[in-house]
Design an enzyme around this catalytic site. Structure first.
Site, PDB file in Angstrom:
ATOM      1  N   ARG A 141      60.897  37.669 -48.946  1.00  0.00           N
ATOM      2  CA  ARG A 141      60.132  37.039 -50.033  1.00  0.00           C
ATOM      3  C   ARG A 141      60.863  35.801 -50.538  1.00  0.00           C
ATOM      4  O   ARG A 141      61.228  35.710 -51.700  1.00  0.00           O
ATOM      5  CB  ARG A 141      60.054  38.061 -51.176  1.00  0.00           C
ATOM      6  CG  ARG A 141      58.703  38.474 -51.612  1.00  0.00           C
ATOM      7  CD  ARG A 141      58.712  39.559 -52.664  1.00  0.00           C
ATOM      8  NE  ARG A 141      59.849  39.653 -53.513  1.00  0.00           N
ATOM      9  CZ  ARG A 141      60.657  40.709 -53.617  1.00  0.00           C
ATOM     10  NH1 ARG A 141      60.436  41.797 -52.896  1.00  0.00           N
ATOM     11  NH2 ARG A 141      61.676  40.691 -54.424  1.00  0.00           N
TER      12      ARG A 141
ATOM     13  N   MET B  81      62.031  10.853 -74.508  1.00  0.00           N
ATOM     14  CA  MET B  81      60.869  11.619 -74.045  1.00  0.00           C
ATOM     15  C   MET B  81      60.262  11.027 -72.771  1.00  0.00           C
ATOM     16  O   MET B  81      59.889  11.769 -71.855  1.00  0.00           O
ATOM     17  CB  MET B  81      59.793  11.671 -75.137  1.00  0.00           C
ATOM     18  CG  MET B  81      58.627  12.575 -74.771  1.00  0.00           C
ATOM     19  SD  MET B  81      57.312  12.565 -75.996  1.00  0.00           S
ATOM     20  CE  MET B  81      58.119  13.258 -77.422  1.00  0.00           C
ATOM     21  N   ASP B  82      60.182   9.711 -72.706  1.00  0.00           N
ATOM     22  CA  ASP B  82      59.460   9.057 -71.607  1.00  0.00           C
ATOM     23  C   ASP B  82      60.338   8.160 -70.749  1.00  0.00           C
ATOM     24  O   ASP B  82      59.846   7.574 -69.784  1.00  0.00           O
ATOM     25  CB  ASP B  82      58.352   8.169 -72.183  1.00  0.00           C
ATOM     26  CG  ASP B  82      57.538   8.888 -73.221  1.00  0.00           C
ATOM     27  OD1 ASP B  82      56.953   9.923 -72.868  1.00  0.00           O
ATOM     28  OD2 ASP B  82      57.506   8.439 -74.386  1.00  0.00           O
TER      29      ASP B  82
HETATM   30  C1  LIG Z   1      60.830  34.155 -57.653  1.00  0.00           C
HETATM   31  C2  LIG Z   1      60.933  35.433 -56.937  1.00  0.00           C
HETATM   32  C3  LIG Z   1      61.284  35.477 -55.575  1.00  0.00           C
HETATM   33  C4  LIG Z   1      61.794  34.275 -54.828  1.00  0.00           C
HETATM   34  O1  LIG Z   1      63.132  34.081 -55.221  1.00  0.00           O
HETATM   35  P1  LIG Z   1      64.043  32.914 -54.578  1.00  0.00           P
HETATM   36  O2  LIG Z   1      65.387  33.175 -55.135  1.00  0.00           O
HETATM   37  O3  LIG Z   1      63.452  31.638 -55.061  1.00  0.00           O
HETATM   38  O4  LIG Z   1      63.950  33.057 -53.131  1.00  0.00           O
HETATM   39  C5  LIG Z   1      61.225  36.690 -54.931  1.00  0.00           C
HETATM   40  N1  LIG Z   1      60.844  37.805 -55.586  1.00  0.00           N
HETATM   41  C6  LIG Z   1      60.541  37.801 -56.901  1.00  0.00           C
HETATM   42  C7  LIG Z   1      60.175  39.069 -57.577  1.00  0.00           C
HETATM   43  C8  LIG Z   1      60.575  36.632 -57.624  1.00  0.00           C
HETATM   44  O5  LIG Z   1      60.285  36.633 -58.927  1.00  0.00           O
END
Ligand SMILES: *Cc1c(COP(=O)(O)O)cnc(C)c1O
Length: 401
Positions: A244, A338-339
């Protein structure tokens, strides 16, 4: 939505809600190389081995644009997409993206019916969300696909300790009734960015135990997943059925202490740049910007950069944020407003209004990187890229749109 709008030359396309910048040339822009995202996902897939890749595209694709990033990730082999919020998942479906999508951070009252109707996989961490998801499924006459989240020690989301078997068995009852199908068990690391930290191993063991609990309770799981970017790149034993990654999809190093993007074969996808709005000569001893936090040491040329904290430039980049102008390194000179902010370009600068300033990019041409900005301002590269403001148009290179 990506449009066919052309900004400047080449095949750059402007995103940001589908509209070209309304005022002519935008003062600043985040250029996103979709081929880099595709490449990074291919590299992550090689690390994942037989495990699937869920590209995490939450927070507007870490600031790179949700839908273009998602499409590029899928073209690189991501077979799942992950988001935090339901609105993000539904936006992917509205853009005709049909790969499995999982959403994981919900509050009571979330529109789980819309999620189930849109074939969104839902994380369930607590009895309240299990009940709301099951109610929505019954009302629709559908079965909700859920991933049970176990807290293996992070102490954030997920069912902790004795809550885990309670959640698991409640979910199994609803599965028997047909309201839900438990397709996954998942968790998240505390210290994935410190691969040798002892919690990595202990969390992996607790996770494996939670998976066994689920299988013993009769679950027929499709996916078990715990690995973020850092774990995907440093810990093959954590891949289970799916990884993930988020940050690495966009080409930044999740473990800067171990190596930069090149070390991990990643390519940073975003370049943040602006055009100088003004240049002028000022004498030695002249203070610059609010509070005169910077005073010139010699007669010099200063440039005005049209980006500020409303665009995501940290205010604490004052006097430390790195820049590249005409191939030379400079530093934010005086307070970030800010900008806008000011940069001392030095006595021999030939820069003029309209010349380009690069705040960060891949680093290939000597420009600073998002990691350099993180280091200069005391944060992590995640925060630098995700905080780029909505006012900054995203311009896309590459990809197949
Ligand atoms: C954001 C997130 C990821 C990805 O994490 P990275 O460190 O960016 O790879 C994976 N799992 C969960 C639950 C997340 O919140």
């Amino acid at each position: 939505m990506v449009t066919d709008e052309i900004q400047g030359s080449g095949d750059a396309r402007v995103g940001a809600g589908g509209a070209a910048y309304a005022g002519g040339r935008a003062p600043a822009r985040a250029t996103v190389d979709l081929d880099a995202i595709r490449h990074n996902v291919e590299v992550l897939g090689q690390h994942a081995g037989s495990a699937a890749v869920m590209a995490v595209v939450k927070a507007d694709g870490y600031g790179h644009g949700l839908v273009p990033s998602a499409r590029a990730a899928v073209s690189g082999g991501a077979s799942w997409l992950g988001v935090a919020q339901l609105s993000e998942a539904l936006a992917l479906r509205d853009s005709d993206i049909h790969v499995p999508v999982m959403s994981w951070l919900h509050v009571p009252g979330a529109d789980f019916a819309a999620a189930i109707a849109g074939d969104i996989d839902l994380s369930v961490s607590a009895l309240w969300s299990l009940a709301e998801v099951a109610d929505a499924a019954r009302t629709l006459g559908r079965t909700a696909r859920i991933h049970l989240k176990v807290d293996t020690g992070l102490g954030r989301n997920g069912a902790f300790g004795e809550d885990w078997p309670v959640l698991l068995h409640a979910a199994r009852s609803l599965e028997a009734e047909g309201a839900v199908r438990i397709v996954g068990v998942w968790s998240h690391f505390i210290f994935a960015d410190e691969p040798a930290h002892p919690t990595v191993q202990s969390q992996q063991e607790r996770f494996a135990q939670a998976v066994r609990d689920a299988e013993r309770a009769g679950c027929d799981l499709e996916v078990r997943h715990i690995a973020n970017s850092a774990a995907t790149l440093t810990n093959p034993g954590a891949a289970f059925d799916m990884v993930r990654p988020g940050l690495a999809v966009y080409g930044l190093s999740p473990v800067p202490s171990l190596g930069d993007p090149t070390y991990f074969r990643l390519r940073p996808a975003m370049t943040l740049s602006a055009d100088l709005a003004v240049t002028k000569r000022v004498p030695a001893g002249q203070g610059l910007s609010y509070g005169h936090q910077y005073v010139t040491s010699e007669d010099t040329t200063v440039g005005l950069v049209p980006m500020g904290y409303a665009d995501g430039i940290p205010r604490n980049a004052t006097n430390v944020g790195p820049l590249s102008v005409a191939g030379a390194r400079h530093t934010v000179s005086g307070r970030v407003c800010m900008d806008q902010f000011v940069v001392d370009l030095g006595p021999r600068s030939g820069s003029r209004a309209g010349d380009q300033v690069t705040l960060f990019g891949a680093g290939d041409s000597g420009e600073p990187t998002a990691q350099d900005w993180a280091q200069a301002t005391g944060t992590i590269s995640y925060e630098i890229i995700t905080r780029i403001g909505a006012r900054v148009p995203r311009v896309y290179l590459g990809g197949q749109q």
